[in-house]
Design a protein around this motif. Structure first.
Motif, short mmCIF file in Angstrom:
data_model
loop_
_atom_site.label_atom_id
_atom_site.label_comp_id
_atom_site.label_asym_id
_atom_site.label_seq_id
_atom_site.Cartn_x
_atom_site.Cartn_y
_atom_site.Cartn_z
N GLY A 154 0.80 -1.22 0.00
CA GLY A 154 0.00 0.00 0.00
C GLY A 154 0.84 1.27 0.00
O GLY A 154 0.45 2.27 0.61
N GLY A 155 1.99 1.21 -0.66
CA GLY A 155 2.86 2.39 -0.73
C GLY A 155 3.74 2.61 0.49
O GLY A 155 4.48 3.59 0.53
N ARG A 156 3.68 1.71 1.46
CA ARG A 156 4.50 1.84 2.67
C ARG A 156 5.58 0.76 2.67
O ARG A 156 5.32 -0.38 2.31
CB ARG A 156 3.64 1.71 3.93
N ARG A 157 6.77 1.14 3.09
CA ARG A 157 7.88 0.19 3.17
C ARG A 157 7.85 -0.58 4.48
O ARG A 157 7.50 -0.04 5.51
CB ARG A 157 9.21 0.94 3.05
N GLY A 158 8.25 -1.84 4.39
CA GLY A 158 8.30 -2.69 5.57
C GLY A 158 9.50 -3.62 5.53
O GLY A 158 10.58 -3.25 5.06
N HIS A 159 9.31 -4.85 5.99
CA HIS A 159 10.36 -5.87 6.02
C HIS A 159 9.80 -7.11 5.34
O HIS A 159 8.62 -7.37 5.42
CB HIS A 159 10.73 -6.21 7.46
N PRO A 160 10.65 -7.87 4.68
CA PRO A 160 12.10 -7.89 4.71
C PRO A 160 12.73 -6.87 3.76
O PRO A 160 12.07 -6.30 2.90
CB PRO A 160 12.44 -9.31 4.27
N ILE A 161 14.04 -6.72 3.97
CA ILE A 161 14.87 -5.87 3.12
C ILE A 161 15.98 -6.75 2.56
O ILE A 161 16.64 -7.46 3.31
CB ILE A 161 15.46 -4.69 3.90
N GLY A 162 16.15 -6.71 1.25
CA GLY A 162 17.21 -7.47 0.60
C GLY A 162 18.39 -6.57 0.28
O GLY A 162 18.21 -5.42 -0.13
N LEU B 171 4.23 -5.10 6.95
CA LEU B 171 4.09 -3.89 7.76
C LEU B 171 3.76 -4.18 9.22
O LEU B 171 3.77 -3.27 10.05
CB LEU B 171 2.97 -3.00 7.19
N GLU B 172 3.43 -5.41 9.53
CA GLU B 172 2.89 -5.77 10.83
C GLU B 172 3.96 -6.19 11.82
O GLU B 172 4.28 -7.37 11.95
CB GLU B 172 1.86 -6.89 10.68
N GLY B 173 4.52 -5.25 12.57
CA GLY B 173 5.44 -5.57 13.65
C GLY B 173 4.67 -6.01 14.87
O GLY B 173 3.61 -5.48 15.18
N VAL B 174 5.20 -6.99 15.57
CA VAL B 174 4.56 -7.52 16.77
C VAL B 174 5.57 -7.39 17.92
O VAL B 174 6.51 -8.18 18.02
CB VAL B 174 4.13 -8.99 16.59
N ASN B 175 5.37 -6.37 18.75
CA ASN B 175 6.32 -6.07 19.81
C ASN B 175 5.71 -6.09 21.21
O ASN B 175 6.44 -6.07 22.19
CB ASN B 175 6.94 -4.69 19.57
N THR B 176 4.40 -6.13 21.30
CA THR B 176 3.73 -6.08 22.60
C THR B 176 2.64 -7.14 22.65
O THR B 176 2.23 -7.68 21.61
CB THR B 176 3.08 -4.71 22.85
#
Length: 155
Positions: free
Chosen positions: A90-98, A137-142
């Motif tokens: 959706g136009g947003r950068r996330g992970h992974p990164i190569g 885009l979905e980080g899970v930290n909590t």
């Protein structure tokens, strides 16, 4: 089809079973050292380069909803000549990164570099954005993050 290098702290290492085939583990004995998370990135890239890698795909542990297809798409961008391939949704950068071998070598040689964001922004012309699932885009930290994403699928 990719070799796996896992960077972890000693406590996590103790809690895990033995590595599987094709998995190398690197212990970051002091993850709170100066350089923070990027010190772990450097350790992992050094291990990958030492094993003959011609590129690397970096996937933080807090992105469990990244799909195999997301990883394949980033790998394909690297095989097609991208210096840096960033998964997007959706136009947003996330992970992974190569990262290509040239970028891996740049990170090894330039100790002034402190973050992946800084690496990506050095030369935007060498970055290829790779369409991927919402999981990038979905980080899970909590605990709240975990409850929010539980049972969701992004295929």
């Amino acid at each position: 089809g990719l070799d796996l290098v896992v960077v972890l702290n000693p406590q996590v290492q103790e809690a895990l079973p033995e590595p599987g085939p094709g998995e190398r583990r690197v212990i970051n004995a002091d993850p709170d050292q100066p350089g923070g998370m990027f010190a772990s990135v450097r350790l992992g890239l050094a291990a990958a380069r030492g094993g003959g890698a011609t590129g690397a795909i970096l996937l933080p542990v807090d992105h469990p909803l990244v799909t195999g297809e997301d990883i394949r798409a980033v790998a394909e961008a690297l095989r097609n000549g991208a210096a840096i391939a960033v998964a997007t949704h959706g136009g947003r950068r996330g992970h992974p990164i190569g990262l290509s071998i040239l970028v891996m070598e740049q990170i090894a040689a330039d100790l002034s570099l402190k973050t992946l964001r800084e690496i990506v922004r050095l030369d935007l012309n060498r970055v290829v954005e790779v369409p991927a699932s919402k999981g990038v885009l979905e980080g899970v930290n909590t605990q709240e993050d975990l409850e929010r994403i539980s049972g969701r699928s992004f295929r």
